[in-house]
Write a protein that holds these residues in place. Structure first.
Motif, PDB file in Angstrom:
ATOM      1  N   TRP A  48      -4.087   8.467   0.216  1.00 51.80           N
ATOM      2  CA  TRP A  48      -3.927   7.097  -0.274  1.00 51.80           C
ATOM      3  C   TRP A  48      -3.515   7.163  -1.725  1.00 51.80           C
ATOM      4  N   LEU A  74       0.854  -1.175   0.000  1.00 52.92           N
ATOM      5  CA  LEU A  74       0.000   0.000   0.000  1.00 52.92           C
ATOM      6  C   LEU A  74       0.896   1.232   0.000  1.00 52.92           C
ATOM      7  N   GLN A  81     -11.549  -3.210   6.855  1.00 51.65           N
ATOM      8  CA  GLN A  81     -11.656  -4.155   5.740  1.00 51.65           C
ATOM      9  C   GLN A  81     -11.904  -5.578   6.222  1.00 51.65           C
ATOM     10  N   ILE A 111      -3.637   3.494   8.784  1.00 49.52           N
ATOM     11  CA  ILE A 111      -3.522   2.284   7.971  1.00 49.52           C
ATOM     12  C   ILE A 111      -4.044   1.075   8.742  1.00 49.52           C
ATOM     13  N   ALA A 141       0.352   5.001   1.360  1.00 43.76           N
ATOM     14  CA  ALA A 141      -0.403   6.060   2.023  1.00 43.76           C
ATOM     15  C   ALA A 141       0.622   6.968   2.684  1.00 43.76           C
ATOM     16  N   HIS A 195      -2.188   4.087  -3.173  1.00 41.29           N
ATOM     17  CA  HIS A 195      -2.517   2.724  -3.611  1.00 41.29           C
ATOM     18  C   HIS A 195      -2.993   1.925  -2.406  1.00 41.29           C
ATOM     19  N   ARG A 196      -4.119   1.263  -2.587  1.00 40.51           N
ATOM     20  CA  ARG A 196      -4.635   0.367  -1.547  1.00 40.51           C
ATOM     21  C   ARG A 196      -4.371  -1.074  -1.986  1.00 40.51           C
ATOM     22  N   TRP A 207      -7.782   1.202   8.848  1.00 43.81           N
ATOM     23  CA  TRP A 207      -8.357   0.868   7.545  1.00 43.81           C
ATOM     24  C   TRP A 207      -8.357  -0.650   7.347  1.00 43.81           C
ATOM     25  N   CYS A 208      -7.251  -1.316   7.704  1.00 42.46           N
ATOM     26  CA  CYS A 208      -7.175  -2.781   7.580  1.00 42.46           C
ATOM     27  C   CYS A 208      -8.257  -3.449   8.424  1.00 42.46           C
TER      28      CYS A 208
END
Length: 189
Positions: free
Chosen positions: A95, A79, A131, A124, A81, A97-98, A127-128
């Motif tokens: 961000w 990623l 997800q 980060i 960020a 690239h995710r 965010w993980c």
């Protein structure tokens, strides 16, 4: 596309810096981290190994090879960020690239060059978890010694502690330069 010249002189920065950790010391620290990681992961539970670009790349590659030598497989992704965008202080998280790898019900291992105050790593990590990751651990080559870290953010695997100074090399940049230096340097006052 026009290229903008960097006005910061890396040679002058190196002349005005101390070597904090040399290559041999960093490689030894990375091997020690790999042993600790191997003890925490079983072969039937391959973690998603997320390299945080750009700074985490040199460290993450070496750490991956060390855990591989110990028999631990990793599923690679990355990623990008950033809060810095070439500056010396952070702003809003951007961000670039995710990861493409689904994180739901997976163990995630973030690999980054440095844990300074932790704002980027906290965002980060969160965010993980959003997800659906069931666990997120952080491997940081360097952790800066100070008391300004975001509450609740710490590295699970730490290579070295660096002074509360501007540090660069081994993934960390001096105004987007010097990431590939094989040591960690700290600018003198």
């Amino acid at each position: 596309m026009e290229t903008v010249a960097n006005t910061h002189d890396l040679a002058k920065a190196l002349a005005n810096s101390d070597i904090v950790f040399d290559r041999a010391t960093l490689e030894q620290a990375i091997r020690r981290m790999a042993v600790a990681m191997r003890a925490d992961y079983r072969n039937d539970d391959v973690p998603v190994y997320l390299t945080i670009m750009h700074g985490g790349l040199p460290f993450a590659a070496q750490l991956a090879m060390e855990v591989g030598a110990l028999g631990l497989d990793l599923e690679f992704d990355y990623l990008h960020a950033t809060r810095y965008r070439g500056e010396t202080s952070g702003g809003e998280l951007v961000w670039k690239h995710r990861p493409a790898t689904p994180l739901r019900n997976r163990r995630v291992l973030l690999a980054d060059d440095i844990l300074d105050e932790g704002h980027t790593l906290a965002a980060i990590r969160d965010w993980c978890l959003e997800q659906g990751a069931r666990e997120v651990r952080i491997a940081a080559l360097a952790v800066k010694k100070h008391d300004r870290c975001v509450q609740g953010v710490c590295a699970d695997y730490v290579g070295v502690e660096v002074p509360d100074r501007y540090v660069f090399g081994y993934g960390m940049d001096y105004h987007e330069q010097g990431r590939n230096l094989p040591a960690i340097y700290a600018l003198k006052d």
